[in-house]
Enzyme design. Structure first.
Site, PDB file in Angstrom:
ATOM      1  N   GLU A 117      43.066  39.325  43.673  1.00 17.62           N
ATOM      2  CA  GLU A 117      42.341  40.385  44.377  1.00 17.62           C
ATOM      3  C   GLU A 117      43.263  41.099  45.367  1.00 17.62           C
ATOM      4  O   GLU A 117      43.241  42.323  45.486  1.00 17.62           O
ATOM      5  CB  GLU A 117      41.133  39.789  45.112  1.00 17.62           C
ATOM      6  N   GLY A 126      35.940  33.264  48.112  1.00 16.65           N
ATOM      7  CA  GLY A 126      34.919  32.275  47.788  1.00 16.65           C
ATOM      8  C   GLY A 126      34.876  31.947  46.313  1.00 16.65           C
ATOM      9  O   GLY A 126      34.500  30.847  45.912  1.00 16.65           O
ATOM     10  N   LYS A 154      27.044  39.771  55.215  1.00 23.10           N
ATOM     11  CA  LYS A 154      28.497  39.575  55.302  1.00 23.10           C
ATOM     12  C   LYS A 154      29.114  40.225  56.548  1.00 23.10           C
ATOM     13  O   LYS A 154      30.301  40.026  56.825  1.00 23.10           O
ATOM     14  CB  LYS A 154      29.180  40.156  54.046  1.00 23.10           C
ATOM     15  N   THR A 165      28.558  40.313  43.399  1.00 23.00           N
ATOM     16  CA  THR A 165      28.360  41.743  43.626  1.00 23.00           C
ATOM     17  C   THR A 165      29.230  42.556  42.675  1.00 23.00           C
ATOM     18  O   THR A 165      28.798  43.579  42.134  1.00 23.00           O
ATOM     19  CB  THR A 165      28.665  42.116  45.087  1.00 23.00           C
ATOM     20  N   ASP A 198      35.467  45.864  45.175  1.00 20.96           N
ATOM     21  CA  ASP A 198      35.285  44.414  45.217  1.00 20.96           C
ATOM     22  C   ASP A 198      34.365  44.047  46.370  1.00 20.96           C
ATOM     23  O   ASP A 198      34.165  44.833  47.298  1.00 20.96           O
ATOM     24  CB  ASP A 198      36.645  43.723  45.390  1.00 20.96           C
ATOM     25  N   GLY A 199      33.815  42.859  46.301  1.00 23.71           N
ATOM     26  CA  GLY A 199      32.964  42.356  47.357  1.00 23.71           C
ATOM     27  C   GLY A 199      33.768  41.652  48.437  1.00 23.71           C
ATOM     28  O   GLY A 199      35.000  41.714  48.472  1.00 23.71           O
ATOM     29  N   ALA A 200      33.070  40.962  49.328  1.00 22.35           N
ATOM     30  CA  ALA A 200      33.721  40.210  50.398  1.00 22.35           C
ATOM     31  C   ALA A 200      32.796  39.089  50.848  1.00 22.35           C
ATOM     32  O   ALA A 200      31.578  39.149  50.666  1.00 22.35           O
ATOM     33  CB  ALA A 200      34.048  41.117  51.580  1.00 22.35           C
ATOM     34  N   GLY A 233      33.195  38.204  41.510  1.00 21.03           N
ATOM     35  CA  GLY A 233      32.075  37.663  42.268  1.00 21.03           C
ATOM     36  C   GLY A 233      30.755  38.278  41.849  1.00 21.03           C
ATOM     37  O   GLY A 233      30.692  39.150  40.972  1.00 21.03           O
TER      38      GLY A 233
END
Length: 224
Positions: A107, A100, A125, A35, A85-87, A33
């Site tokens: 992941e 997304g 978020k 980020t 990782d992002g969210a 993603g």
């Protein structure tokens, strides 16, 4: 600050957070993603401090390789010190919605292997209750209609994500209008539907640490 600047700040904070923990043989799990892309770019600056990375998507693997960072198949490593990782959403318990970018299954697998899961996200978020962001569910293609009917029974409104095929060759249903008051129970219920590969609730394995980008700086949050 713009949203991109907040993402960059959290990605930089993640480098500062993990760098002291890394050793020559360390493996870093890397998510997918926008980020995570900033994180990969900054990770290249310290690539001499660890062995290599495991990526949760083909796109992240290619970005890592472009920086000269060795990328390993998960089956070839014994363990992983950290996964970053992002969210798409996070609550105070650091339970997440992810997917997304359609990489939720890989992941979730990489997160399950990591000693520590560090989530990086901007303050948009942060939510009191998960579910405003449509919940991604990865589905075996032939089961798409079956799974959609079962998701309706759970109170959701599933929408087929047109034109998207996951790295695993599957399709995505985005489930709208869910208020996820019990993330662990719903994660398990959806995963028990025949034809579901996995869903984007990360509650059975939530994040351990959240680096949250805000207008007043990056905050380090641990689960309540």
């Amino acid at each position: 600050m713009t949203q991109d600047e907040l993402k960059q700040a959290t990605a930089r904070a993640a480098i500062d957070y993990i760098a002291p923990k890394l050793e020559n043989d360390s493996i870093v799990g890397v998510g997918t993603g926008s980020t995570a892309n900033f994180f990969i770019d900054y990770l290249a600056e310290i690539k001499g401090q660890f062995d290599g990375a495991v990526a949760s998507s083909q796109a992240s693997a290619e970005r890592l390789k472009s920086h000269g960072i060795p990328v390993y198949d998960l089956n070839s490593v014994d363990g992983m010190q950290v996964y970053v990782d992002g969210a798409d959403e996070t609550n105070a318990a650091l339970q997440l919605i992810k997917g997304g970018g359609a990489a939720l299954t890989r992941e979730k697998i990489v997160a399950a292997c990591a000693d520590e899961f560090v989530c990086i996200a901007d303050e948009s978020k942060w939510v009191p209750v998960l579910g405003n962001f449509p919940l991604p569910v990865e589905v075996i293609p032939m089961a798409r209609s079956l799974v959609a009917r079962e998701l309706v029974k759970l109170g959701g409104d599933p929408v087929y994500r047109q034109g998207v095929t996951t790295d695993n060759g599957n399709v995505i249903l985005d489930v709208h209008n869910l208020e996820i008051a019990q993330p662990v129970a719903l994660e398990q219920a959806i995963n028990n539907i025949t034809g579901v590969v996995t869903n984007g609730i990360f509650a059975l394995r939530p994040a351990d640490v959240l680096l949250l980008g805000t207008e007043s700086g990056v905050k380090t949050v641990t689960a309540e």
